[in-house]
Scaffold this motif. Sequence first.
Motif, PDB file in Angstrom:
ATOM      1  N   PRO A   1      70.789  74.433 -28.265  1.00 60.97           N
ATOM      2  CA  PRO A   1      69.215  73.768 -27.624  1.00 60.97           C
ATOM      3  C   PRO A   1      68.295  74.077 -28.334  1.00 60.97           C
ATOM      4  N   VAL A   2      68.449  75.767 -27.026  1.00 64.66           N
ATOM      5  CA  VAL A   2      66.947  76.390 -27.215  1.00 64.66           C
ATOM      6  C   VAL A   2      66.250  76.316 -28.611  1.00 64.66           C
ATOM      7  N   LEU A   3      66.980  76.355 -29.398  1.00 64.65           N
ATOM      8  CA  LEU A   3      66.186  76.472 -30.841  1.00 64.65           C
ATOM      9  C   LEU A   3      65.801  75.045 -30.946  1.00 64.65           C
ATOM     10  N   VAL A   4      66.250  73.973 -30.704  1.00 62.77           N
ATOM     11  CA  VAL A   4      66.353  72.862 -31.230  1.00 62.77           C
ATOM     12  C   VAL A   4      64.529  72.627 -30.242  1.00 62.77           C
ATOM     13  N   LEU A   5      64.777  72.817 -29.329  1.00 64.00           N
ATOM     14  CA  LEU A   5      63.541  72.774 -28.044  1.00 64.00           C
ATOM     15  C   LEU A   5      62.565  73.230 -28.555  1.00 64.00           C
ATOM     16  N   LEU A   6      62.743  74.762 -29.484  1.00 65.14           N
ATOM     17  CA  LEU A   6      61.924  75.571 -29.540  1.00 65.14           C
ATOM     18  C   LEU A   6      61.017  75.057 -30.644  1.00 65.14           C
ATOM     19  N   SER A   7      61.429  74.403 -31.857  1.00 66.11           N
ATOM     20  CA  SER A   7      60.878  73.917 -32.583  1.00 66.11           C
ATOM     21  C   SER A   7      60.068  72.817 -32.436  1.00 66.11           C
ATOM     22  N   LEU A   8      60.796  71.493 -31.677  1.00 71.22           N
ATOM     23  CA  LEU A   8      60.418  70.571 -31.668  1.00 71.22           C
ATOM     24  C   LEU A   8      59.314  70.887 -30.578  1.00 71.22           C
ATOM     25  N   LEU A   9      58.994  72.141 -30.122  1.00 71.18           N
ATOM     26  CA  LEU A   9      57.939  72.483 -29.239  1.00 71.18           C
ATOM     27  C   LEU A   9      56.290  72.861 -29.759  1.00 71.18           C
ATOM     28  N   ALA A  10      56.700  73.446 -31.035  1.00 76.93           N
ATOM     29  CA  ALA A  10      56.221  74.198 -31.795  1.00 76.93           C
ATOM     30  C   ALA A  10      55.813  73.337 -32.927  1.00 76.93           C
ATOM     31  N   ILE A  11      56.512  71.806 -32.990  1.00 76.75           N
ATOM     32  CA  ILE A  11      55.761  70.933 -34.225  1.00 76.75           C
ATOM     33  C   ILE A  11      55.052  70.493 -33.029  1.00 76.75           C
ATOM     34  N   TYR A  12      55.275  69.422 -31.260  1.00 75.20           N
ATOM     35  CA  TYR A  12      54.397  69.283 -30.707  1.00 75.20           C
ATOM     36  C   TYR A  12      53.445  70.201 -30.227  1.00 75.20           C
ATOM     37  N   ASP A  13      52.760  71.295 -30.612  1.00 76.69           N
ATOM     38  CA  ASP A  13      51.973  71.947 -30.027  1.00 76.69           C
ATOM     39  C   ASP A  13      51.025  71.941 -31.143  1.00 76.69           C
ATOM     40  N   ALA A  14      51.320  71.932 -32.587  1.00 82.41           N
ATOM     41  CA  ALA A  14      50.696  72.029 -33.773  1.00 82.41           C
ATOM     42  C   ALA A  14      49.517  70.954 -33.609  1.00 82.41           C
TER      43      ALA A  14
END
Length: 305
Positions: A155-168
Amino acid sequence: MSSEKSFLKNYAPIFAMAGIILAVQFLSLFLAQPMTAEGMQAFENPDSTANSLYYIVIILIFTFFLLVALKKNLQWVIQLVILLAVASTIYYVFIALLSSVTDSNSMINAVSLFLSIVLTVLLYKFPEWYVINTVGLIIGAGASAIFGISLSIIPVLVLLSLLAIYDAISVYKTKHMIDLAEGVMDLRLPILFVIPKKLSYSFIKDTFKKEEGEEREAFFMGLGDAVMPTILVVSANVFLAKYSPLQCFGISYPSIGAMIGTLVGYSALMVFVMKGKPQAGLPFLNTGVILGYAVGVIISGIPFY
């Protein structure tokens, strides 16, 4: 001598921000055990990826709320909501810290409530940069620890990946995150860390309005840039420590790798930041922490999750 002063002025804040990230990570690792003992997990099932999606939805809703409030000049609403969130997070942090010192629940609750009120009032009345940073460190470590003990690795890896995309997307495409940061800056809340280029700098007196080409008097780093990668640091130490035969001062190698990876990602981020343009931090930081975690897992010889 002048070149030495110029170097210190431009690069000392960069090292200071790296130190703040490490401070958040070490404090969050320290808080993880007492917070777990106090049952402060945010989710019942830490293995559910739905938790990550739920977290993303909350972020999107809160971001929308902030943008609407700014558009309608309701800054006082933003200030009230964030100060309440700050006070509650500080309260839980001190609950966790004091629980390892005394068993008296009444004393723990009273002291934690008192300290949370004092720090929140101080923040409201005197939001100087060192007050902002101190409170930011406390709530950053607290939030990282709570979500780190609440979400297992996947779940953390999914969260960080999605947040990186959203931040970009929010920084480079829609640019609403830049508008949000500029709009909330005047409220002087602990949603960022402030590193002045000189000790005489005053965050309270800073107008943040600079002419094109004019140099800012301080570096700014969003609180989320320290919190998000730290969630994986804590999660790796909580959920993989029992599998990892290699540890250093009670910190598992995957967690240490994640910490080192965060700094590598931060270093890459600073290369672009020094060019003077706003940058999305999470694509660099989250990528770094994930890769560092993977290296730590490989060195430990344990399953990836």
